[in-house]
Design an enzyme around this catalytic site. Structure first.
Site, PDB file in Angstrom:
ATOM      1  CB  SER A 150      46.131 -24.159  41.698  1.00 17.64           C
ATOM      2  OG  SER A 150      46.904 -24.265  42.876  1.00 17.64           O
ATOM      3  CE1 TYR A 171      50.210 -25.526  38.423  1.00 17.93           C
ATOM      4  CE2 TYR A 171      49.927 -24.190  40.395  1.00 17.93           C
ATOM      5  CZ  TYR A 171      49.640 -25.332  39.669  1.00 17.93           C
ATOM      6  OH  TYR A 171      48.782 -26.275  40.183  1.00 17.93           O
TER       7      TYR A 171
END
Ligand SMILES: NC(=O)c1ccc[n+]([C@@H]2O[C@H](COP(=O)([O-])OP(=O)(O)OC[C@H]3O[C@@H](n4cnc5c(N)ncnc54)[C@H](O)[C@@H]3O)[C@@H](O)[C@H]2O)c1
Length: 287
Positions: A150, A171
């Site tokens: 990401s 994350y």
């Protein structure tokens, strides 16, 4: 002649979102598909995971293209269970893999609990390692490994800030680890002519983005922001004037990396991020 004609590709997190888009795009270009999905919720992740109906829809879309697809319910956190599921699917489809797209993911933002950190790392990083582990025994020489990171993992202050809590921290940590893992994996697999590349999306129009926790991330000034509220600030992240990209935009990059067009592309961090990285990365020192 399709761009991935006759190839067999494993996709984790295939039931919806980007995983489904990859399955459909690769099938359009001649690939057969093997896929797994969790089909259960994760307690620290506030929005729901995919359902059996989602998975059935992916299967329907691929079969409509006259390609073969074999799917199983499996958890990428469970290395042994994932291996068994992949072994069974691959055996049903002819016994070999040409590629793997390790992209199942969660984003437990806003959860101030160490369990959320650990869950994000288990799914978003360990899950990638486990998918590679499950694929490798079947992967032909000349195969291709793709893992989804990401752009959030490449930028300080995106999901690793006080507002996103331990889950956001996990994350970011996991996605940075994916980038590092793929960088190093490319060297280890190169003697077998297997390539390894990471894809780093910006905001992508899936259930992960269209969730209350994500709206809150983009509109911390409001108590209960709606999608309409978040749409006003989504574009701030990107350099190009868009708030998000579509799963098909990510699938276009995945298709390239699975095809022989990218036969000498390995160890790359491929950003499909509408310029988010160049807009937000720390300045390089000029002295
Ligand atoms: N949507 C975004 O804005 C965005 C941005 C950057 C990166 N990403 C990454 O893209 C990837 C795909 O996410 P998406 O946007 O399609 O979201 P999504 O929530 O629609 O899809 C994720 C899929 O992974 C599955 N999954 C979750 N945990 C699993 C597990 N333990 N085992 C097996 N399957 C599991 C879910 O059921 C779901 O089908 C993720 O790695 C995500 O982190 C998304």
């Amino acid at each position: 002649m399709g761009r991935v004609d006759g190839k067999v590709v494993l996709i984790t997190g295939i039931a919806r979102g980007q995983g489904r888009a990859h399955a459909v795009r690769l099938a359009e270009e001649g690939a057969d598909i093997v896929g797994v999905d969790l089909l259960e919720d994760v307690a620290t992740n506030s929005y729901p995971m995919a359902t059996q109906a989602d998975l059935d829809e992916t299967v329907r879309l691929v079969e409509k293209l006259d390609r073969r697809i074999v799917v199983r319910k499996a958890d990428v956190r469970d290395r042994v269970g994932l291996r068994e599921a992949v072994d069974a699917c691959v055996a049903e489809l002819g016994g070999r893999l040409d590629g793997v797209v390790a992209q199942a993911g969660i984003c437990p933002l806003g959860t101030d609990d160490a369990q959320a950190f650990l869950d994000a790392v288990s799914v978003d990083f360990n899950g990638v390692v486990n998918a590679v582990d499950a694929a490798l025994p079947h992967l032909v020489d000349g195969g291709s490994v793709v893992a989804t990171g990401s752009v959030a993992g490449l930028l300080t202050g995106s999901t690793d800030n006080p507002a996103t809590g331990f889950g956001g921290l996990g994350y970011s940590f996991a996605k940075r680890s994916v980038a590092a893992f793929i960088n190093d994996l490319a060297l280890v697999l190169a003697p077998r002519s297997i390539r390894a590349n990471a894809v780093h999306p910006t905001n992508t129009n899936t259930a992960m983005l269209n969730s209350d926790v994500m709206y809150k991330q983009f509109r911390p000034d409001l108590e209960h922001p709606t999608r309409e509220d978040a749409l006003l600030t989504f574009p701030r992240m990107n350099a190009l004037p868009v708030g998000f990209v579509e799963p098909e935009d990510i699938a276009a990059m995945v298709l390239f990396l699975l095809s022989d067009e990218s036969r000498y592309v390995t160890g790359m961090q491929m950003r499909v991020d509408a310029g988010a990285y160049v807009k937000n990365r720390p300045q390089q020192p000029t002295f």
